[in-house]
Scaffold this motif. Structure first.
Motif, PDB file in Angstrom:
ATOM      1  N   VAL A 354       4.080  17.089 -11.797  1.00 12.56           N
ATOM      2  CA  VAL A 354       5.162  16.341 -12.564  1.00 12.56           C
ATOM      3  C   VAL A 354       6.363  17.274 -12.051  1.00 12.56           C
ATOM      4  O   VAL A 354       7.463  16.678 -11.629  1.00 12.56           O
ATOM      5  N   GLY A 355       6.419  18.502 -12.273  1.00 15.83           N
ATOM      6  CA  GLY A 355       7.449  19.283 -11.765  1.00 15.83           C
ATOM      7  C   GLY A 355       7.954  19.214 -10.465  1.00 15.83           C
ATOM      8  O   GLY A 355       9.193  19.038 -10.058  1.00 15.83           O
ATOM      9  N   GLU A 356       7.072  19.187  -9.693  1.00 18.31           N
ATOM     10  CA  GLU A 356       7.520  18.992  -8.044  1.00 18.31           C
ATOM     11  C   GLU A 356       7.997  17.730  -7.706  1.00 18.31           C
ATOM     12  O   GLU A 356       8.759  17.488  -7.160  1.00 18.31           O
ATOM     13  N   GLU A 357       7.220  16.633  -8.636  1.00 19.10           N
ATOM     14  CA  GLU A 357       7.774  15.419  -8.119  1.00 19.10           C
ATOM     15  C   GLU A 357       9.202  15.076  -8.628  1.00 19.10           C
ATOM     16  O   GLU A 357      10.043  14.219  -8.212  1.00 19.10           O
ATOM     17  N   ALA A 358       9.323  15.564  -9.968  1.00 15.87           N
ATOM     18  CA  ALA A 358      10.700  15.508 -10.537  1.00 15.87           C
ATOM     19  C   ALA A 358      11.917  16.306  -9.568  1.00 15.87           C
ATOM     20  O   ALA A 358      13.062  15.671  -9.461  1.00 15.87           O
ATOM     21  N   THR A 359      11.428  17.347  -9.133  1.00 14.26           N
ATOM     22  CA  THR A 359      12.279  17.947  -7.950  1.00 14.26           C
ATOM     23  C   THR A 359      12.712  17.041  -6.746  1.00 14.26           C
ATOM     24  O   THR A 359      13.816  16.824  -6.296  1.00 14.26           O
ATOM     25  N   ILE A 363      16.028  15.726  -4.947  1.00 12.15           N
ATOM     26  CA  ILE A 363      16.595  16.152  -3.745  1.00 12.15           C
ATOM     27  C   ILE A 363      16.546  14.505  -2.969  1.00 12.15           C
ATOM     28  O   ILE A 363      17.688  14.304  -1.962  1.00 12.15           O
ATOM     29  N   ALA A 364      15.683  13.517  -3.227  1.00 15.74           N
ATOM     30  CA  ALA A 364      15.913  12.165  -2.809  1.00 15.74           C
ATOM     31  C   ALA A 364      17.281  11.468  -3.139  1.00 15.74           C
ATOM     32  O   ALA A 364      17.715  10.882  -2.245  1.00 15.74           O
ATOM     33  N   ALA A 365      17.660  11.722  -4.353  1.00 19.46           N
ATOM     34  CA  ALA A 365      18.990  10.971  -4.879  1.00 19.46           C
ATOM     35  C   ALA A 365      20.144  11.612  -4.338  1.00 19.46           C
ATOM     36  O   ALA A 365      21.221  11.081  -4.067  1.00 19.46           O
ATOM     37  N   GLU A 372      13.787   6.286   0.063  1.00 18.95           N
ATOM     38  CA  GLU A 372      13.090   7.582  -0.522  1.00 18.95           C
ATOM     39  C   GLU A 372      13.052   7.879  -1.858  1.00 18.95           C
ATOM     40  O   GLU A 372      12.102   8.255  -2.530  1.00 18.95           O
ATOM     41  N   ILE A 373      14.044   7.414  -2.699  1.00 20.94           N
ATOM     42  CA  ILE A 373      14.089   8.033  -3.952  1.00 20.94           C
ATOM     43  C   ILE A 373      13.139   6.736  -4.734  1.00 20.94           C
ATOM     44  O   ILE A 373      12.604   7.368  -5.842  1.00 20.94           O
ATOM     45  N   VAL A 374      12.936   5.544  -4.402  1.00 24.69           N
ATOM     46  CA  VAL A 374      12.085   4.694  -4.845  1.00 24.69           C
ATOM     47  C   VAL A 374      10.515   5.113  -4.738  1.00 24.69           C
ATOM     48  O   VAL A 374       9.955   5.340  -5.718  1.00 24.69           O
ATOM     49  N   TYR A 375      10.402   5.872  -3.563  1.00 25.83           N
ATOM     50  CA  TYR A 375       8.945   6.458  -3.365  1.00 25.83           C
ATOM     51  C   TYR A 375       8.763   7.588  -4.082  1.00 25.83           C
ATOM     52  O   TYR A 375       7.638   7.731  -4.735  1.00 25.83           O
ATOM     53  N   GLU A 376       9.780   8.476  -4.141  1.00 24.55           N
ATOM     54  CA  GLU A 376       9.660   9.569  -5.053  1.00 24.55           C
ATOM     55  C   GLU A 376       9.511   9.036  -6.384  1.00 24.55           C
ATOM     56  O   GLU A 376       8.711   9.845  -7.229  1.00 24.55           O
ATOM     57  N   MET A 377      10.054   8.139  -6.737  1.00 21.98           N
ATOM     58  CA  MET A 377       9.995   7.817  -8.340  1.00 21.98           C
ATOM     59  C   MET A 377       8.753   7.387  -8.683  1.00 21.98           C
ATOM     60  O   MET A 377       8.114   7.570  -9.918  1.00 21.98           O
TER      61      MET A 377
END
Length: 405
Positions: A354-359, A363-365, A372-377
């Motif tokens: 969860v922490g990694e994905e939040a980071t 970065i994507a933002a 990219e941000i849609v994918y990471e979200m």
């Protein structure tokens, strides 16, 4: 602010049971959730919940908070929490347990002392004040007006309607759960008393009627927006619906007024009522008890005529479906499943992801491409749902909390 007067039914919580009152610990319900069910079936929109665990120790208080959380989750309407408040942290615990508001007892000095800090932390709209008489109210007038938004009063009887020179809404707490809300309403003659009656913005004369002098009503579930049925109202049915809060129609076949659920107990309690742009059709958002259809089906609309292959892409439905798969993996593990890998590794691994994905979102933002941000979200939401399943948190818990903010 107008002096609105309301009635609110109460649950006194003592030793994990619902009792009769502050000084009378006679058990009404061994399981307080059964009393919540009674109020839900009566269409109650707000419950006053008084925790009587003061002086019983920290363990009893924590158990009471667990029950408060369960009550808030089960109740169809708002829950106002009160009792055993010694500091701002106790106000926070009630709000975090799911209470929409918290009432501060002006007779308890520790609660009065917590008022300013609680109001600053959570906002005065989250706080009510419990008062016993006008002398007490006047003595605390400055605090009440500065830090709270409503007054709570415990009348000895329905005729004991205290007044206050503070121009606030006053809610009267009902102790007698067995007395129907309609009886209380009829007993009150004070013209300033706005009870459970809905205040209609449109009069019957403002609506456009069909050739029979009626208006069609589309009825939907207030939580899911599922369409339940179609019926008709005449003037008497319209006014009766606003007066009682129970959906009332006119039966064209029987040529008589028809309170939905009068014979089946499958009542429909009004949550909201809308008119369309032409004011010739009504839309009712209701709490449906039992089934809406006489066949036993929850909705009358179950005869499929035609359907194409399509993806609704309803956000809540998609999230629910993904979450259901995650919860199923927890109960029924599948070999090679990444979800089961996370569950097997335990809470620390889940939190790390969860922490990694939040980071990754951060970065994507910073990048110009939105893909990219849609994918990471999406990755984050998936891992967040794994955490939710691990901690037994539901989407309803989340949406309930968001709706209270």
């Amino acid at each position: 602010m107008s002096k609105i007067r309301k009635l609110i039914p109460c649950i006194y919580l003592y030793d994990e049971k619902a009792v009769k009152g502050v000084s009378d610990k006679t058990v009404l319900f061994g399981d307080p959730l059964d009393l919540v069910s009674v109020y839900n079936e009566k269409g109650v929109n707000t419950i006053f919940l008084y925790d009587l665990s003061r002086g019983m120790g920290d363990e009893a208080h924590e158990k009471a908070l667990d029950i408060v959380k369960a009550i808030c989750k089960k109740a169809d309407g708002n829950v106002i929490g009160a009792g055993n408040i010694k500091r701002m942290e106790d106000v926070k615990k009630l709000l975090y347990a799911g209470c929409t508001k918290v009432a501060i007892n002006l007779s308890e000095q520790s609660e009065v002392e917590s008022l300013s800090e609680s109001s600053e932390k959570f906002g005065k709209e989250k706080l009510y004040a419990i008062f016993s008489d006008n002398v007490q109210t006047k003595a605390n007038k400055e605090l009440i007006e500065k830090y709270t938004t409503e007054l709570i009063y415990f009348p000895d009887s329905i005729n004991d309607l205290a007044s206050s020179d503070i121009d606030f809404t006053i809610s009267y707490v009902i102790d007698d759960y067995e007395k129907s809300l309609d009886e209380y309403k009829k007993a009150v003659t004070n013209e300033n008393f706005e009870l459970f009656a809905l205040k209609g913005a449109l009069l019957w004369d403002d609506l456009k009627k069909n050739s029979d002098g009626m208006v069609p009503v589309i009825v939907q579930d207030y939580k899911t927006d599922q369409v339940l049925m179609l019926a008709y109202m005449n003037e008497e049915a319209y006014n009766k619906t606003l007066e009682t809060g129970k959906m009332t129609y006119f039966s064209r076949n029987r040529n008589e007024l028809w309170i939905k659920g009068e014979t089946s107990s499958h009542y429909q309690f009004v949550k909201a009522l809308y008119a369309d742009c032409d004011k010739d059709t009504l839309l009712a958002s209701v709490k449906q008890i039992g089934a809406a259809c006489h066949t036993g089906s929850y909705s009358c609309f179950f005869n499929e005529i035609a359907k194409t292959d399509y993806d609704k892409k309803n956000p809540q439905k998609v999230l629910n479906e993904v979450f259901d798969v995650i919860k199923d993996r927890k109960i029924n593990p599948r070999e090679g499943s990444y979800t089961n890998y996370l569950f097997d590794k335990g809470i620390d691994k889940i939190l790390k992801k969860v922490g990694e994905e939040a980071t990754e979102i951060v970065i994507a933002a910073k990048n110009p491409n939105d893909n990219e941000i849609v994918y990471e979200m999406s990755d984050f939401l998936y891992h967040m749902m794994v955490l939710m399943a691990e901690k037994n948190v539901s989407w309803e818990d989340i949406t309930d909390e968001l709706s209270r903010r």
